[in-house]
Design an enzyme around this catalytic site. Structure first.
Site, PDB file in Angstrom:
ATOM      1  N   GLN A  24     -27.138  22.999 -38.057  1.00  0.00           N
ATOM      2  CA  GLN A  24     -27.985  23.480 -36.964  1.00  0.00           C
ATOM      3  C   GLN A  24     -29.448  23.094 -37.128  1.00  0.00           C
ATOM      4  OE1 GLN A  24     -26.889  27.715 -37.863  1.00  0.00           O
ATOM      5  NE2 GLN A  24     -29.002  28.131 -37.303  1.00  0.00           N
TER       6      GLN A  24
ATOM      7  N   ASP B 120     -32.960  35.943 -30.727  1.00  0.00           N
ATOM      8  CA  ASP B 120     -32.417  34.610 -30.418  1.00  0.00           C
ATOM      9  C   ASP B 120     -31.511  34.766 -29.188  1.00  0.00           C
ATOM     10  OD1 ASP B 120     -33.275  33.002 -32.959  1.00  0.00           O
ATOM     11  OD2 ASP B 120     -32.513  34.913 -33.690  1.00  0.00           O
TER      12      ASP B 120
ATOM     13  N   ARG C   6     -39.011  32.820 -40.784  1.00  0.00           N
ATOM     14  CA  ARG C   6     -40.004  31.736 -40.745  1.00  0.00           C
ATOM     15  C   ARG C   6     -41.439  32.263 -40.713  1.00  0.00           C
ATOM     16  NH1 ARG C   6     -35.704  28.945 -37.555  1.00  0.00           N
ATOM     17  NH2 ARG C   6     -35.118  27.126 -38.799  1.00  0.00           N
TER      18      ARG C   6
ATOM     19  N   HIS D 177     -32.453  41.749 -39.646  1.00  0.00           N
ATOM     20  CA  HIS D 177     -31.059  41.695 -40.106  1.00  0.00           C
ATOM     21  C   HIS D 177     -30.533  43.111 -40.400  1.00  0.00           C
ATOM     22  CE1 HIS D 177     -32.575  37.623 -41.670  1.00  0.00           C
ATOM     23  NE2 HIS D 177     -31.708  37.305 -40.731  1.00  0.00           N
TER      24      HIS D 177
HETATM   25  P1  AMP Z   1     -30.973  34.206 -38.928  1.00  0.00           P
HETATM   26  O1  AMP Z   1     -30.786  34.628 -40.349  1.00  0.00           O
HETATM   27  O2  AMP Z   1     -32.394  33.941 -38.554  1.00  0.00           O
HETATM   28  O3  AMP Z   1     -30.013  33.124 -38.506  1.00  0.00           O
HETATM   29  O4  AMP Z   1     -30.586  35.473 -38.044  1.00  0.00           O
HETATM   30  C1  AMP Z   1     -29.340  36.107 -38.200  1.00  0.00           C
HETATM   31  C2  AMP Z   1     -29.175  37.108 -37.093  1.00  0.00           C
HETATM   32  O5  AMP Z   1     -30.233  38.050 -37.134  1.00  0.00           O
HETATM   33  C3  AMP Z   1     -29.217  36.461 -35.693  1.00  0.00           C
HETATM   34  O6  AMP Z   1     -28.264  37.094 -34.866  1.00  0.00           O
HETATM   35  C4  AMP Z   1     -30.617  36.758 -35.246  1.00  0.00           C
HETATM   36  O7  AMP Z   1     -30.748  36.836 -33.833  1.00  0.00           O
HETATM   37  C5  AMP Z   1     -30.837  38.120 -35.865  1.00  0.00           C
HETATM   38  N1  AMP Z   1     -32.272  38.391 -35.996  1.00  0.00           N
HETATM   39  C6  AMP Z   1     -33.214  37.597 -36.567  1.00  0.00           C
HETATM   40  N2  AMP Z   1     -34.440  38.166 -36.431  1.00  0.00           N
HETATM   41  C7  AMP Z   1     -34.250  39.317 -35.755  1.00  0.00           C
HETATM   42  C8  AMP Z   1     -35.117  40.349 -35.292  1.00  0.00           C
HETATM   43  N3  AMP Z   1     -36.427  40.308 -35.504  1.00  0.00           N
HETATM   44  N4  AMP Z   1     -34.585  41.390 -34.626  1.00  0.00           N
HETATM   45  C9  AMP Z   1     -33.240  41.457 -34.390  1.00  0.00           C
HETATM   46  N5  AMP Z   1     -32.367  40.526 -34.806  1.00  0.00           N
HETATM   47  C10 AMP Z   1     -32.862  39.468 -35.473  1.00  0.00           C
END
Ligand code: AMP
Length: 283
Positions: free
Chosen positions: A61, A150, A187, A37
């Site tokens: 989701q 993602d 996760r 993030h």
């Molecule tokens: P999430 O909180 O998992 O829904 O992720 C929020 C955003 O952070 C989404 O656009 C994800 O693709 C991005 N994200 C999550 N993990 C990573 C990572 N390891 N590297 C880059 N972006 C990430």
């Protein structure tokens, strides 16, 4: 740094920033803020003047048997991380603010949401698109930042933005990884130490596939079988959900690897579903 929880407040802050001539970035997250993030936030700060991070664990989701209830929620440390990264405003609404008593409208992206993760998570991408469309309408950003981790989600958001004519630039940032290659994910905290060790096998399989494709351009099914063998050997506790090689633009399966392809996989280790992917450029 401001923390806002309702739509009028975030709209007012964004309007003030815009009136002062600032460009607006949005980084949507579900919290449990980690280095992945933060890399998005840094990219947002480089590109825009005023950075909004949304923190919202979006119920629509998650499938009925998924981890919505146990998804890590740690707002205090998330706010500290956002502050450290130089975020201007966090938007952390309740489910009620985002969905009201009954929200009937849904955004879906047809076949793009049915392949890869969509095949085993029906409705997942409709939930993602619906909440991102709401966030775009609430925050009205100039640019929004998503992670390549993602990849399917990023392709789908870009398509939704094009199809629905949102005036938002979609920026896709590289996957942030741990030192041993594991893609950083909220996760990962579910993994036991033994499972965490095996989880590196996902990246190992992708690296092996990347090497094989670049050097030999084999047919996609050969690469998929090699990945399957690698995962069986290195991730013995893993249940493979899918291994697919697709066109990175339209996410359709490809038969050959002589042009740019996305290699994507999902593996369940214990109760934890991990995904990862690699983009291999064409010759
Ligand atoms: P999430 O909180 O998992 O829904 O992720 C929020 C955003 O952070 C989404 O656009 C994800 O693709 C991005 N994200 C999550 N993990 C990573 C990572 N390891 N590297 C880059 N972006 C990430």
């Amino acid at each position: 740094m401001n923390v806002t929880r309702n739509i009028d407040d975030i709209r007012r802050l964004v309007a003030d920033a815009r009136a002062a001539g600032q460009s607006i970035a949005l980084v949507p997250t579900m919290g449990a803020i980690h280095e992945g993030h933060c890399s998005l936030i840094r990219a947002a700060k480089d590109a825009c003047d005023f950075v909004v991070v949304s923190i919202f664990v979006n119920p629509t989701q998650f499938g009925p048997d998924e981890d919505f209830q146990k998804y890590p929620r740690m707002e205090d440390s998330d706010l500290a991380s956002c502050e450290r990264c130089g975020v201007d405003t966090v938007f952390a609404p309740s489910v009620e603010v985002m969905y009201g008593e009954e929200s009937l409208t849904e955004v879906s992206v047809g076949r793009l949401g049915k392949t890869l993760c969509g095949a085993s998570r029906p409705g997942h991408f409709a939930g993602v698109c619906t909440v991102v469309a709401k966030l775009f309408n609430i925050v009205l950003p100039d640019a929004a930042f998503f992670g390549a981790k993602d990849f399917q989600q990023a392709v789908i958001i870009r398509r939704m933005t094009d199809d629905l004519k949102f005036p938002v630039r979609i920026v896709i940032c590289p996957t942030a990884r741990q030192g041993d290659g594991l893609a950083i994910s909220s996760r990962n905290s579910y993994l036991t130490p033994a499972q965490r060790k095996q989880a590196t096998g996902l990246y190992g399989a992708l690296q092996m596939a990347d090497e094989k494709i670049r050097s030999q351009h084999p047919c996609a099914s050969d690469v998929i079988e090699a990945i399957r063998a690698h995962l069986n050997a290195h991730v013995p506790q893993g249940q493979i959900d899918y291994i697919q090689i697709v066109n990175p633009k339209d996410l359709r399966d490809v038969g050959s690897t002589d042009r740019a392809v996305l290699v994507a996989l999902a593996v369940q280790i214990g109760g934890t579903r991990l995904i990862d992917n690699t983009l291999v450029d064409g010759p």
